[in-house]
Design a protein around this motif. Structure first.
Motif, short mmCIF file in Angstrom:
data_model
loop_
_atom_site.label_atom_id
_atom_site.label_comp_id
_atom_site.label_asym_id
_atom_site.label_seq_id
_atom_site.Cartn_x
_atom_site.Cartn_y
_atom_site.Cartn_z
N UNK A 65 19.52 25.74 -9.79
CA UNK A 65 18.40 25.49 -8.88
C UNK A 65 17.19 26.31 -9.28
N UNK A 66 17.43 27.55 -9.76
CA UNK A 66 16.33 28.43 -10.14
C UNK A 66 15.50 27.86 -11.29
N UNK A 67 16.09 26.95 -12.05
CA UNK A 67 15.35 26.33 -13.14
C UNK A 67 14.33 25.30 -12.64
N UNK A 68 14.48 24.83 -11.40
CA UNK A 68 13.62 23.77 -10.90
C UNK A 68 12.84 24.18 -9.65
N UNK A 69 13.40 25.09 -8.86
CA UNK A 69 12.74 25.50 -7.62
C UNK A 69 12.74 27.03 -7.57
N UNK A 70 11.69 27.62 -7.03
CA UNK A 70 11.69 29.08 -6.87
C UNK A 70 12.68 29.50 -5.78
N UNK A 71 13.59 30.41 -6.13
CA UNK A 71 14.57 30.91 -5.17
C UNK A 71 14.42 32.42 -5.04
N UNK A 72 14.76 32.97 -3.90
CA UNK A 72 14.65 34.44 -3.74
C UNK A 72 15.53 35.18 -4.75
N UNK A 73 14.97 36.17 -5.40
CA UNK A 73 15.71 36.90 -6.44
C UNK A 73 16.86 37.70 -5.87
N UNK A 101 19.73 28.22 -1.02
CA UNK A 101 19.39 27.28 -2.09
C UNK A 101 18.98 25.93 -1.51
N UNK A 102 19.70 25.50 -0.46
CA UNK A 102 19.34 24.24 0.19
C UNK A 102 17.93 24.30 0.77
N UNK A 103 17.59 25.44 1.35
CA UNK A 103 16.24 25.61 1.89
C UNK A 103 15.20 25.57 0.78
N UNK A 141 15.37 23.99 -2.03
CA UNK A 141 15.22 22.65 -2.58
C UNK A 141 14.54 21.69 -1.62
N UNK A 142 14.49 22.02 -0.34
CA UNK A 142 13.93 21.12 0.66
C UNK A 142 14.99 20.21 1.24
N UNK A 143 14.71 19.65 2.40
CA UNK A 143 15.67 18.81 3.11
C UNK A 143 17.03 19.50 3.26
N UNK A 144 17.08 20.72 3.78
CA UNK A 144 18.34 21.47 3.83
C UNK A 144 19.36 20.91 4.82
N UNK A 145 18.89 20.11 5.79
CA UNK A 145 19.81 19.60 6.81
C UNK A 145 20.94 18.79 6.19
N UNK A 146 20.61 18.06 5.09
CA UNK A 146 21.63 17.22 4.46
C UNK A 146 22.75 18.04 3.81
#
Length: 344
Positions: free
Chosen positions: A36-44, A87-89, A91-96
């Protein structure tokens, strides 16, 4: 040889499985984090969480108690739930992702918990952590209702699986206990049998003195009073011997023969023990009979094989019988056997 308890057996069986499952969950969480870190910024700091989960896996592998293993395993799964929710947060749309995260982490863990309560606590933390971090939004009230029903069904299914596995483990354990009793316990007296006794002779801290015991004129008891009376005599003698030798190893070798592996300080103390055994059995009264035993005592020589040691005790036993029964004889290896008898 003492069989392990149900808790000990279950702990030894479940710990390696639990540790492997937690390692897989931690590595999977790390793989998802990197991907996920390769495509979306995630907390370190999520990488630090994965490191903490790895430390918990290491601690679980070294756990010595079921409760500590449960705490470490629960921490790992809760941390993994938090990481995946973050990670879901990201990426967006975490509810799914709420239901997949909860189900993937909670359902497989149902088989590796010793107690249903442990599973409920662990699974509740998994679902609660994911729900609080994702904070799902539902367009329709029905979506919320179905989500809650799915979470509840997952908990109940996991609980049923946990209870079923617990019952299977208990059934297997009881069968193992029965097999252990058949292999290492005399069915009549409940004392250890020859196999268990011989294994104990070679264990660490092996005893120095061997006492071979034989009930005098036992065949006459069977012939006169019947085998039921003979069996009762064996039971009674076994109880008396057991009460007289606390702290020492006692077994029924077969027939009317018993044996004691004594951890006596020296030969004098071993002779005192032999004298007490002879006197204790002679005090029994049964069907008007006064039973007695003959006893052979031998001290183990340095490096002496168990078979030779037992043979010398057996020779001393027959010397006690030759000298009138109801007494003990000592094989000192280099001198004729000395004897002692019970007080009349």
């Amino acid at each position: 040889m003492q069989a392990p308890s149900y808790q000990q057996k279950s702990f030894c069986q479940l710990r390696p499985v639990a540790v492997v499952c937690k390692i897989i969950a931690t590595l999977a969480c790390l793989a998802f984090l990197v991907l996920v870190d390769l495509h979306y910024p995630v907390p370190s700091y999520l990488y630090l969480w994965v490191l903490v989960a790895g430390i918990c896996c290491w601690a679980a592998a070294r756990a010595q108690t079921p409760d500590f293993l449960f705490v470490m395993a629960t921490l790992v799964l809760t941390i993994c739930s938090a990481c995946l929710a973050q990670l879901a947060v990201a990426m967006g749309e975490p509810t799914y992702w709420l239901l997949p995260i909860g189900m993937v982490l909670s359902l497989p863990s149902a088989t590796i918990h010793m107690r249903p309560l442990h599973y409920l606590v662990c699974s509740s933390l998994i679902w609660g952590t994911a729900y609080l971090l994702i904070q799902p939004t539902f367009v329709r009230p029905l979506d919320f209702t179905l989500t809650m029903m799915t979470m509840g069904a997952t908990l109940l299914t996991g609980l049923a699986v946990c209870i079923a596995y617990q019952r299977v483990r208990k059934t297997v354990f009881e069968l193992q206990q029965q097999l252990h009793a058949l292999a290492y316990q005399d069915p009549l007296t409940g004392l250890p049998n020859r196999r268990a006794f011989l294994q104990g002779l070679e264990a660490a801290g092996a005893p120095r003195f061997f006492l071979m015991i034989d009930i005098d004129d036992f065949k006459n008891i069977n012939d006169t009073l019947g085998h039921a009376a003979g069996d009762q005599m064996l039971i009674d003698v076994g109880k008396v011997l057991q009460a007289t030798v606390p702290g020492h190893s006692l077994a029924r070798l077969g027939g009317e023969e018993f044996a004691v592996a004594a951890h006596a300080a020296d030969l004098a103390h071993a002779e005192q023990l032999a004298q007490r055994l002879v006197a204790a059995v002679h005090a029994i009264r049964m069907h008007g009979l006064v039973p007695s035993i003959s006893l052979g005592l031998a001290e183990r020589g340095a490096g002496e094989a168990a078979a030779s040691w037992m043979q010398r005790a057996d020779a001393a036993l027959y010397e006690a019988k030759r000298r009138g029964k109801n007494r003990y004889a000592v094989d000192r290896a280099d001198t004729p056997a000395a004897t002692g008898s019970a007080p009349s």
